[in-house]
Write a protein that holds these residues in place. Structure first.
Motif, PDB file in Angstrom:
ATOM      1  N   ALA A 130       0.858  -1.192   0.000  1.00 15.71           N
ATOM      2  CA  ALA A 130       0.000   0.000   0.000  1.00 15.71           C
ATOM      3  C   ALA A 130       0.891   1.238   0.000  1.00 15.71           C
ATOM      4  CB  ALA A 130      -0.915   0.003   1.221  1.00 15.71           C
ATOM      5  N   VAL A 131       0.327   2.343  -0.444  1.00 16.54           N
ATOM      6  CA  VAL A 131       1.083   3.596  -0.466  1.00 16.54           C
ATOM      7  C   VAL A 131       1.266   4.087   0.969  1.00 16.54           C
ATOM      8  CG1 VAL A 131       1.149   5.975  -1.299  1.00 16.54           C
ATOM      9  CG2 VAL A 131       0.150   4.177  -2.719  1.00 16.54           C
ATOM     10  N   PRO A 132       2.486   4.309   1.428  1.00 15.94           N
ATOM     11  CA  PRO A 132       2.699   4.792   2.803  1.00 15.94           C
ATOM     12  C   PRO A 132       2.309   6.261   2.915  1.00 15.94           C
ATOM     13  CG  PRO A 132       4.773   4.718   1.634  1.00 15.94           C
ATOM     14  CD  PRO A 132       3.760   4.120   0.707  1.00 15.94           C
ATOM     15  N   PRO A 133       2.047   6.753   4.139  1.00 23.83           N
ATOM     16  CA  PRO A 133       1.774   8.189   4.315  1.00 23.83           C
ATOM     17  C   PRO A 133       2.967   9.013   3.847  1.00 23.83           C
ATOM     18  CG  PRO A 133       1.239   6.948   6.299  1.00 23.83           C
ATOM     19  CD  PRO A 133       1.980   6.013   5.400  1.00 23.83           C
ATOM     20  N   LEU A 134       2.708   9.974   2.999  1.00 24.22           N
ATOM     21  CA  LEU A 134       3.793  10.749   2.407  1.00 24.22           C
ATOM     22  C   LEU A 134       3.920  12.112   3.064  1.00 24.22           C
ATOM     23  CD1 LEU A 134       2.953  10.009  -1.340  1.00 24.22           C
ATOM     24  CD2 LEU A 134       4.704   8.895   0.057  1.00 24.22           C
ATOM     25  N   PRO A 135       5.136  12.656   3.138  1.00 23.49           N
ATOM     26  CA  PRO A 135       5.296  14.039   3.612  1.00 23.49           C
ATOM     27  C   PRO A 135       4.511  14.987   2.706  1.00 23.49           C
ATOM     28  CG  PRO A 135       7.417  12.908   3.510  1.00 23.49           C
ATOM     29  CD  PRO A 135       6.431  12.006   2.836  1.00 23.49           C
ATOM     30  N   LYS A 136       3.908  16.003   3.306  1.00 22.45           N
ATOM     31  CA  LYS A 136       3.051  16.907   2.535  1.00 22.45           C
ATOM     32  C   LYS A 136       3.801  17.651   1.445  1.00 22.45           C
ATOM     33  CE  LYS A 136      -0.594  17.669   5.922  1.00 22.45           C
ATOM     34  NZ  LYS A 136      -1.392  18.660   6.676  1.00 22.45           N
ATOM     35  N   GLU A 137       5.090  17.825   1.621  1.00 23.09           N
ATOM     36  CA  GLU A 137       5.869  18.573   0.630  1.00 23.09           C
ATOM     37  C   GLU A 137       6.363  17.691  -0.525  1.00 23.09           C
ATOM     38  OE1 GLU A 137       8.732  17.208   3.856  1.00 23.09           O
ATOM     39  OE2 GLU A 137       6.697  18.030   3.734  1.00 23.09           O
ATOM     40  N   SER A 138       5.954  16.427  -0.539  1.00 21.93           N
ATOM     41  CA  SER A 138       6.430  15.504  -1.580  1.00 21.93           C
ATOM     42  C   SER A 138       6.041  15.999  -2.973  1.00 21.93           C
ATOM     43  CB  SER A 138       5.849  14.108  -1.356  1.00 21.93           C
ATOM     44  OG  SER A 138       6.260  13.590  -0.114  1.00 21.93           O
ATOM     45  N   ALA A 139       7.006  15.956  -3.895  1.00 17.92           N
ATOM     46  CA  ALA A 139       6.753  16.345  -5.283  1.00 17.92           C
ATOM     47  C   ALA A 139       6.996  15.178  -6.241  1.00 17.92           C
ATOM     48  CB  ALA A 139       7.638  17.525  -5.667  1.00 17.92           C
ATOM     49  N   TYR A 140       7.846  14.228  -5.843  1.00 16.50           N
ATOM     50  CA  TYR A 140       8.185  13.098  -6.704  1.00 16.50           C
ATOM     51  C   TYR A 140       8.113  11.814  -5.883  1.00 16.50           C
ATOM     52  CZ  TYR A 140      10.048  16.957  -9.455  1.00 16.50           C
ATOM     53  OH  TYR A 140      10.180  18.142 -10.135  1.00 16.50           O
ATOM     54  N   LEU A 141       7.313  10.868  -6.354  1.00 13.38           N
ATOM     55  CA  LEU A 141       7.163   9.588  -5.657  1.00 13.38           C
ATOM     56  C   LEU A 141       7.588   8.453  -6.584  1.00 13.38           C
ATOM     57  CD1 LEU A 141       6.185   7.670  -3.418  1.00 13.38           C
ATOM     58  CD2 LEU A 141       3.879   7.848  -4.406  1.00 13.38           C
ATOM     59  N   TYR A 142       8.557   7.677  -6.110  1.00 13.71           N
ATOM     60  CA  TYR A 142       9.033   6.511  -6.851  1.00 13.71           C
ATOM     61  C   TYR A 142       8.758   5.276  -5.989  1.00 13.71           C
ATOM     62  CZ  TYR A 142      11.483  10.122  -9.479  1.00 13.71           C
ATOM     63  OH  TYR A 142      11.779  11.234 -10.221  1.00 13.71           O
ATOM     64  N   ALA A 143       7.709   4.530  -6.358  1.00 14.04           N
ATOM     65  CA  ALA A 143       7.319   3.338  -5.602  1.00 14.04           C
ATOM     66  C   ALA A 143       7.375   2.118  -6.521  1.00 14.04           C
ATOM     67  CB  ALA A 143       5.924   3.524  -5.017  1.00 14.04           C
ATOM     68  N   ARG A 144       8.480   1.970  -7.221  1.00 17.25           N
ATOM     69  CA  ARG A 144       8.621   0.917  -8.221  1.00 17.25           C
ATOM     70  C   ARG A 144       8.944  -0.441  -7.593  1.00 17.25           C
ATOM     71  NH1 ARG A 144      12.402   4.602 -12.155  1.00 17.25           N
ATOM     72  NH2 ARG A 144      13.548   4.763 -10.186  1.00 17.25           N
ATOM     73  N   PHE A 145       8.446  -1.488  -8.268  1.00 19.53           N
ATOM     74  CA  PHE A 145       8.775  -2.876  -7.934  1.00 19.53           C
ATOM     75  C   PHE A 145       8.431  -3.219  -6.485  1.00 19.53           C
ATOM     76  CE2 PHE A 145      11.789  -1.332 -11.189  1.00 19.53           C
ATOM     77  CZ  PHE A 145      11.305  -2.073 -12.269  1.00 19.53           C
ATOM     78  N   ASN A 146       7.148  -3.036  -6.189  1.00 24.15           N
ATOM     79  CA  ASN A 146       6.595  -3.439  -4.893  1.00 24.15           C
ATOM     80  C   ASN A 146       5.410  -4.375  -5.113  1.00 24.15           C
ATOM     81  OD1 ASN A 146       8.132  -1.932  -2.710  1.00 24.15           O
ATOM     82  ND2 ASN A 146       7.634  -0.245  -4.084  1.00 24.15           N
ATOM     83  N   LYS A 147       4.507  -4.450  -4.145  1.00 19.73           N
ATOM     84  CA  LYS A 147       3.372  -5.372  -4.240  1.00 19.73           C
ATOM     85  C   LYS A 147       2.037  -4.645  -4.057  1.00 19.73           C
ATOM     86  CE  LYS A 147       6.160  -9.242  -2.555  1.00 19.73           C
ATOM     87  NZ  LYS A 147       6.336 -10.286  -1.509  1.00 19.73           N
TER      88      LYS A 147
END
Length: 298
Positions: A113-130
């Protein structure tokens, strides 16, 4: 002479005689407690009064301590319980992932699942997970996202509204998953990469691309499309549709059948190889293009 001396002695005798002894007043002395019996009574009375007062003070102090302890116990009993633990609080995102200057790297860590992200996040790389599913809640409080990459997950479903409110999102990469359809796309998108999925033509709505006036790169190769998506925007420069199940193309697919002067200036590359279609049978479908699509013409 002797008579004169005797006379003088008699005259001065009263002056040198000792004063009579003064008797002590036993009543006055006994008032100060020097009488043994009265002194004993005074001491006993003083000790009884003093000790009794001290005992009362000690009892009061004991009661006060008892009351304080009881009050403390009561406070402990009625103290506010700790707030319930939220999901994903077990491991803070920036320990589980790598956070660096607005970029979050959650690659190859087997999250589902997508983890809680910092509010200032601009780029998310969640490659090769489940990760199997994405919802609008995953990005509800992250308004500044510009690039999202879920390459190589197990995505089967994406809620329609998942990305629609991400007004800053420019690049969305969903390659190498199990998707059957596309969600609603954000208006400022410049790149969509959804290659190597199972998307069919019915999984793309007619107006999916219509209002994406900034879209330049579209990668839908290696899917299960039976036709070219409708209403492709004028802004497109690269269109990859190779290795699908496309069997037909119309004169309006890339051009405008009613406007022979229409030229599609921005398109640089169209790939259609690997589809069961002979491009040579549809010559009027490419007359507005500066370059012919890559594919089979015979």
């Amino acid at each position: 002479m002797k008579t004169l001396q005797s006379t003088l002695l008699l005259l001065f005798m009263p002056l040198v005689m000792p004063a009579p002894q003064v008797q002590q007043d036993s009543r006055v002395i006994s008032d100060y407690g020097t009488d043994p019996f009265e002194e004993t009574l005074f001491s006993q009375d003083y000790e009884d009064t003093y000790l009794d007062g001290r005992n009362i003070k000690q009892k009061k102090e004991t009661l006060m301590l008892t009351d304080e302890k009881s009050l403390q116990l009561q406070n402990d009993d009625i103290s506010t319980p700790p707030p319930p633990k939220r999901e994903n609080d077990e491991m803070p995102t920036c320990l589980l992932c790598v956070c660096l200057s607005g970029s979050v790297y959650c690659e190859e860590i087997d999250i589902d699942a997508v983890p809680p992200l910092p509010k200032e996040s601009a780029y998310l790389y969640a490659r090769f997970n489940k990760i199997k599913k994405l919802t609008a809640k995953d990005f509800a409080d992250i308004p500044n996202l510009r690039r999202i990459d879920f390459t190589g997950n197990l995505l089967e479903d994406i809620e329609d509204s998942t990305f629609s409110k991400l007004s800053m999102l420019e690049e969305l990469i969903l390659a190498e998953n199990q998707l059957l359809k596309l969600p609603v796309l954000p208006p400022k998108l410049t790149l969509l990469n959804a290659k190597y999925n199972k998307i069919k033509s019915k999984g793309i709505k007619a107006n999916t691309f219509k209002k994406l006036n900034n879209l330049s790169f579209l990668y839908l190769d290696h899917n299960a499309l039976e036709s070219v998506p409708l209403n492709l925007p004028e802004s497109l420069r690269v269109i990859h549709l190779q290795f699908n199940d496309i069997t037909s193309i119309t004169d309006d697919t890339f051009c405008k059948a009613n406007d022979s002067h229409y030229i599609r200036n921005r398109i640089e590359e169209i790939r259609l190889e690997g589809n069961p279609i002979v491009l040579g049978k549809h010559p009027n479908s490419f007359i507005c293009l500066k370059r012919l699509p890559i594919g089979s013409y015979f």
